[in-house]
Design a protein around this motif. Structure first.
Motif, PDB file in Angstrom:
ATOM      1  N   MET A 121       6.652  15.451 -35.203  1.00 12.46           N
ATOM      2  CA  MET A 121       7.311  16.112 -36.154  1.00 12.46           C
ATOM      3  C   MET A 121       9.062  16.078 -36.417  1.00 12.46           C
ATOM      4  O   MET A 121       9.917  15.644 -37.126  1.00 12.46           O
ATOM      5  N   VAL A 122       9.840  16.367 -35.358  1.00 14.49           N
ATOM      6  CA  VAL A 122      11.228  15.732 -34.238  1.00 14.49           C
ATOM      7  C   VAL A 122      11.386  14.787 -34.878  1.00 14.49           C
ATOM      8  O   VAL A 122      12.772  14.627 -34.672  1.00 14.49           O
ATOM      9  N   HIS A 123      10.196  13.612 -34.165  1.00 11.82           N
ATOM     10  CA  HIS A 123      10.964  12.096 -34.070  1.00 11.82           C
ATOM     11  C   HIS A 123      11.179  11.897 -35.866  1.00 11.82           C
ATOM     12  O   HIS A 123      12.845  11.411 -35.780  1.00 11.82           O
ATOM     13  N   GLU A 124      10.685  11.894 -35.879  1.00 11.98           N
ATOM     14  CA  GLU A 124      10.807  11.818 -37.839  1.00 11.98           C
ATOM     15  C   GLU A 124      11.629  12.429 -38.718  1.00 11.98           C
ATOM     16  O   GLU A 124      12.853  12.056 -39.034  1.00 11.98           O
ATOM     17  N   LEU A 125      11.784  14.140 -37.860  1.00 11.99           N
ATOM     18  CA  LEU A 125      13.507  14.395 -38.405  1.00 11.99           C
ATOM     19  C   LEU A 125      14.349  14.381 -38.152  1.00 11.99           C
ATOM     20  O   LEU A 125      15.755  13.683 -39.139  1.00 11.99           O
ATOM     21  N   ALA A 126      14.373  13.311 -36.909  1.00 10.89           N
ATOM     22  CA  ALA A 126      15.924  13.087 -35.941  1.00 10.89           C
ATOM     23  C   ALA A 126      15.853  11.816 -37.029  1.00 10.89           C
ATOM     24  O   ALA A 126      17.815  11.507 -36.848  1.00 10.89           O
ATOM     25  N   HIS A 127      15.121  11.299 -37.343  1.00  9.66           N
ATOM     26  CA  HIS A 127      15.314   9.518 -38.204  1.00  9.66           C
ATOM     27  C   HIS A 127      16.237  10.082 -39.345  1.00  9.66           C
ATOM     28  O   HIS A 127      17.295   9.543 -39.489  1.00  9.66           O
ATOM     29  N   GLN A 128      15.987  11.870 -39.488  1.00  9.45           N
ATOM     30  CA  GLN A 128      16.844  12.428 -40.894  1.00  9.45           C
ATOM     31  C   GLN A 128      18.851  11.819 -40.563  1.00  9.45           C
ATOM     32  O   GLN A 128      19.736  11.205 -41.338  1.00  9.45           O
ATOM     33  N   TRP A 129      19.156  11.568 -39.274  1.00 13.31           N
ATOM     34  CA  TRP A 129      20.412  11.395 -39.172  1.00 13.31           C
ATOM     35  C   TRP A 129      20.382  10.019 -38.754  1.00 13.31           C
ATOM     36  O   TRP A 129      21.412   9.250 -39.290  1.00 13.31           O
ATOM     37  N   PHE A 130      19.860   9.562 -38.121  1.00 11.93           N
ATOM     38  CA  PHE A 130      19.883   8.377 -36.649  1.00 11.93           C
ATOM     39  C   PHE A 130      18.461   7.632 -37.495  1.00 11.93           C
ATOM     40  O   PHE A 130      17.850   7.417 -37.531  1.00 11.93           O
ATOM     41  N   GLY A 131      18.853   6.535 -38.351  1.00  9.29           N
ATOM     42  CA  GLY A 131      18.409   6.360 -39.282  1.00  9.29           C
ATOM     43  C   GLY A 131      18.453   6.107 -40.901  1.00  9.29           C
ATOM     44  O   GLY A 131      18.443   5.001 -42.179  1.00  9.29           O
ATOM     45  N   ASP A 132      18.549   7.080 -41.712  1.00 10.87           N
ATOM     46  CA  ASP A 132      18.370   7.869 -42.729  1.00 10.87           C
ATOM     47  C   ASP A 132      20.301   7.619 -43.186  1.00 10.87           C
ATOM     48  O   ASP A 132      20.526   7.401 -44.426  1.00 10.87           O
ATOM     49  N   SER A 133      20.713   8.686 -42.564  1.00 12.04           N
ATOM     50  CA  SER A 133      22.158   9.150 -43.178  1.00 12.04           C
ATOM     51  C   SER A 133      23.038   7.791 -42.459  1.00 12.04           C
ATOM     52  O   SER A 133      24.101   6.818 -43.184  1.00 12.04           O
ATOM     53  N   VAL A 134      23.007   7.279 -41.060  1.00  8.58           N
ATOM     54  CA  VAL A 134      23.946   6.234 -40.452  1.00  8.58           C
ATOM     55  C   VAL A 134      22.301   5.010 -40.110  1.00  8.58           C
ATOM     56  O   VAL A 134      21.540   5.552 -39.484  1.00  8.58           O
ATOM     57  N   THR A 135      22.192   4.371 -41.220  1.00  4.45           N
ATOM     58  CA  THR A 135      21.540   3.084 -41.495  1.00  4.45           C
ATOM     59  C   THR A 135      21.408   2.002 -40.685  1.00  4.45           C
ATOM     60  O   THR A 135      22.839   1.337 -40.628  1.00  4.45           O
ATOM     61  N   PRO A 136      20.837   1.573 -40.113  1.00  2.00           N
ATOM     62  CA  PRO A 136      21.241   0.338 -39.019  1.00  2.00           C
ATOM     63  C   PRO A 136      22.009  -0.784 -40.044  1.00  2.00           C
ATOM     64  O   PRO A 136      21.502  -1.351 -41.268  1.00  2.00           O
ATOM     65  N   ALA A 137      23.203  -1.524 -39.832  1.00  2.00           N
ATOM     66  CA  ALA A 137      23.638  -2.597 -40.060  1.00  2.00           C
ATOM     67  C   ALA A 137      22.875  -3.916 -40.227  1.00  2.00           C
ATOM     68  O   ALA A 137      23.326  -4.789 -41.552  1.00  2.00           O
ATOM     69  N   ALA A 138      21.857  -3.893 -39.045  1.00  2.00           N
ATOM     70  CA  ALA A 138      20.891  -5.326 -39.497  1.00  2.00           C
ATOM     71  C   ALA A 138      19.868  -5.013 -38.372  1.00  2.00           C
ATOM     72  O   ALA A 138      19.891  -3.345 -37.766  1.00  2.00           O
ATOM     73  N   TRP A 139      18.540  -5.502 -38.765  1.00  2.00           N
ATOM     74  CA  TRP A 139      17.476  -5.140 -38.141  1.00  2.00           C
ATOM     75  C   TRP A 139      17.163  -4.981 -36.876  1.00  2.00           C
ATOM     76  O   TRP A 139      16.858  -4.330 -35.721  1.00  2.00           O
ATOM     77  N   SER A 140      18.100  -6.055 -36.078  1.00  2.00           N
ATOM     78  CA  SER A 140      18.477  -6.319 -34.733  1.00  2.00           C
ATOM     79  C   SER A 140      19.128  -4.626 -33.842  1.00  2.00           C
ATOM     80  O   SER A 140      19.250  -4.037 -32.310  1.00  2.00           O
ATOM     81  N   ASP A 141      20.165  -3.840 -35.266  1.00  2.00           N
ATOM     82  CA  ASP A 141      19.926  -2.610 -34.276  1.00  2.00           C
ATOM     83  C   ASP A 141      19.554  -1.479 -34.608  1.00  2.00           C
ATOM     84  O   ASP A 141      19.994  -0.096 -34.489  1.00  2.00           O
TER      85      ASP A 141
END
Length: 490
Positions: free
Chosen positions: A316-336
């Motif tokens: 649950m924390v893993h997916e929650l952390a993605h709200q910051w890392f991946g959702d709000s700050v989204t990678p510029a390219a898939w290599s990121d």
């Protein structure tokens, strides 16, 4: 994302992408061969020549085994003169296309909808695109997930364009509005919060409208349709939390879902304020093989939420952390992608250590000792090998454990206080935007007040695992056997 696999909990994960095309590369002839942004891992995803500002999606649901009637409206701006353009669209039938209020010509090429507007669009000109189409949950590799009583959505990494026409690359984030019509006995929930009270529609149906407050990548869109209970509770600072569960699971999942406010507070202690207007968990009664961080509403298999707390809570924390890392700050390219999965894995490890007593160094060392094998198989974290087709193709262990190892090594190198300043600065500086590995390296060097490019390059691009600072006795040899219960999130 957290794939759950039988391979000793190993995650199938590897994102790699370098953009090689610009708007100037788009031919004036829409039938030209150029399609995609040239992402190293998904070269055909995305389209040069325009920037999407907003999607307005309408779906009319007739049951999980029938196509949905749909209308996709796109507001975009041309970044180059266009006599034609492409939209990513892999499934469904099309009944009409309009551009700027006029009928437009169109053809299908592989997974592209090629559009020829009635009049050329100048650079800087507005594009108002309307596509009437179907969206078929029965299609192969679709972003739709069929549940016991309806549908949910799982578009990561390259499945959004099987659901609706779009510019299906994370670098083109946009505003979203959803209008979902479904029978009155079903509940509809999407990203964000309701924009209006559901309105009566013909044939005993309701139309639900949602408008998320923040821009979003296409891979993070979520639509849930089913016999669901929507549970509300208060989160930190008055944040409204909203969980979506099967109506019969309201009590059974109550204790597990009640953990979310404390987990948000824990994450805010690490990296700063939660970035969106709401959060919640969507429990799907289905087997997907992964969990997914769809923006503001993380998708979980019901079976995972019903697992013992010590297994479920770190995921649950893993997916929650993605709200910051991946959702709000989204990678510029898939290599990121390692910036998403490495951070989510790092905070999963840290939470596991602080809340369940699983030693942090124990978790890190187990990953470190197998890292050379992972790099040989899948490539380094920021330069993964091209994936096999399929939803889990890029989700390999190099971006999960490999990315988290790089973060742990950086923390060892610059110290925990500087590392936390870096993490807070990262999510604040790039909130609601896109960022790259180069951006992270530059910010790390800025915070540490010294050049860290060589240090991070070895960890992120090296074919051999570097020595771990502060742990000269650790050996990155062959992978040790790891418990099959060490499941990975998405």
């Amino acid at each position: 994302m957290i794939p759950i696999t039988p391979r000793s909990g190993a995650v199938l994960a590897a994102f790699a992408a370098v953009l090689t095309l610009t708007a100037a590369d788009l031919p004036g002839d829409p039938a030209g061969s150029v399609s995609g942004l040239g992402d190293r891992l998904y070269p055909d995803l995305g389209n040069p020549g325009y920037d999407v500002a907003a999607y307005d999606l309408s779906f009319d649901y007739h049951g999980q085994d029938r196509p949905l009637d749909a209308v996709t409206r796109i507001k975009a701006r041309a970044t180059a003169p266009l006599t034609g353009f492409h939209l990513d669209f892999a499934a469904g039938t099309i009944s009409s296309v309009q551009v700027n209020g006029h009928p437009a010509g169109y053809t299908r090429e592989r997974e592209e909808l090629v559009v020829t507007p009635e009049e050329p669009v100048p650079a800087g000109g507005e594009l108002l695109i309307t596509v009437a189409h179907t969206s078929d949950p029965r299609a192969a590799n679709t972003g739709w997930v069929r549940t016991a009583d309806g549908l949910a959505m799982a578009n990561q990494a390259d499945a959004a364009h099987s659901v609706f026409p779009c510019n299906d690359h994370p670098s083109d984030k946009a505003a979203f509005t959803f209008h979902i019509t479904a029978p009155k006995d079903l509940t509809v929930v999407t990203n964000g919060v309701p924009d209006a009270v559901p309105e009566a529609a013909p044939a005993s149906a309701l139309t639900w409208t949602y408008r998320p407050a923040s821009p979003m990548a296409t891979e993070l869109a979520q639509v849930s349709i089913g016999r669901s209970a929507v549970l509300h509770r208060a989160g930190p600072h008055g944040l409204v939390l909203r969980d979506v569960v099967g109506a019969a699971d309201r009590d059974r999942l109550a204790a597990r879902l009640a953990m979310t406010p404390g987990q948000i507070s824990w994450m805010e202690d690490q990296v700063g304020p939660y970035p969106f207007e709401t959060y919640g968990i969507l429990s799907a009664d289905t087997t997907t093989g992964f969990e997914l961080e769809t923006q503001t509403l993380s998708l979980f298999e019901r079976r995972v939420l019903l697992a013992p707390e010590a297994l479920a809570a770190p995921l649950m924390v893993h997916e929650l952390a993605h709200q910051w890392f991946g959702d709000s700050v989204t990678p510029a390219a898939w290599s990121d992608l390692w910036l998403n999965e490495g951070h989510a894995t790092w905070y999963q490890w840290l939470y596991n250590a602080q809340k369940y007593g699983v030693g942090l160094d124990q978790q890190v060392r187990a990953a470190y000792e197998g890292d050379n094998q992972v790099r040989a198989a899948d490539g380094p974290p920021a330069e993964p090998k091209v994936p096999e087709p399929g939803k889990l193709g890029i989700f390999r262990n190099n971006v999960y454990d490999g990315g988290a190892l790089a973060l742990y090594a950086l923390r060892q190198e610059i110290g925990a206080p500087a590392f936390q300043r870096l993490e807070r600065a990262w999510v604040a500086r790039h909130q609601d935007g896109n960022a790259s590995t180069a951006d992270f390296t530059a910010l790390a060097s800025e915070v540490a007040e010294r050049d860290l490019s060589g240090f991070l390059h070895a960890w992120l691009y090296g074919t051999v695992t570097p020595p771990m600072p502060g742990h000269g006795d650790w050996v990155a040899g062959a992978a040790r056997a790891r418990a099959a219960t060490a499941a990975k999130p998405a």
